[in-house]
Design a protein around this motif. Sequence first.
Motif, mmCIF file in Angstrom:
data_model
loop_
_atom_site.group_PDB
_atom_site.id
_atom_site.type_symbol
_atom_site.label_atom_id
_atom_site.label_comp_id
_atom_site.label_asym_id
_atom_site.label_seq_id
_atom_site.Cartn_x
_atom_site.Cartn_y
_atom_site.Cartn_z
ATOM 1 N N GLN A 26 7.586 -0.219 1.109
ATOM 2 C CA GLN A 26 6.565 -1.235 0.857
ATOM 3 C C GLN A 26 5.477 -1.218 1.924
ATOM 4 N N MET A 30 1.507 -0.552 1.257
ATOM 5 C CA MET A 30 0.518 -1.577 1.604
ATOM 6 C C MET A 30 -0.402 -1.149 2.750
ATOM 7 N N ASP A 32 -2.847 1.101 5.471
ATOM 8 C CA ASP A 32 -4.222 1.605 5.425
ATOM 9 C C ASP A 32 -4.303 3.123 5.328
ATOM 10 N N ARG A 40 2.313 8.462 -3.412
ATOM 11 C CA ARG A 40 2.276 7.077 -3.877
ATOM 12 C C ARG A 40 3.274 6.861 -5.018
ATOM 13 N N GLN A 44 6.541 4.436 -4.923
ATOM 14 C CA GLN A 44 6.705 3.393 -5.936
ATOM 15 C C GLN A 44 8.063 3.512 -6.625
ATOM 16 N N GLU A 47 10.669 2.220 -4.201
ATOM 17 C CA GLU A 47 10.622 0.759 -4.206
ATOM 18 C C GLU A 47 11.307 0.201 -5.457
#
Length: 76
Positions: A26, A30, A32, A40, A44, A47
């Motif tokens: 996570q 989230m 930068d 990504r 995901q 997660e």
Amino acid sequence: MTEDDRIADLRHALANPLSAILAEAQLLLMGDVPLDAETRTGLQEVEKLALRMRAILKDTRVVSSPLTGSAVEETR
């Protein structure tokens, strides 16, 4: 050690590293730091699966059988 204790230990042993894995995924999502699409998507998925495993652990209950006194694993 009773069966209930063993199951509680197992749940604890699984939940602790699972929380760390979920938190790291996570944070990366989230953050930068730009992530490529493959990374990504992979994060995901990590997660999603970690949340699923957390729900399974949460929903697993241990009850004592009134007839035998032994532990019975019940999943809702």
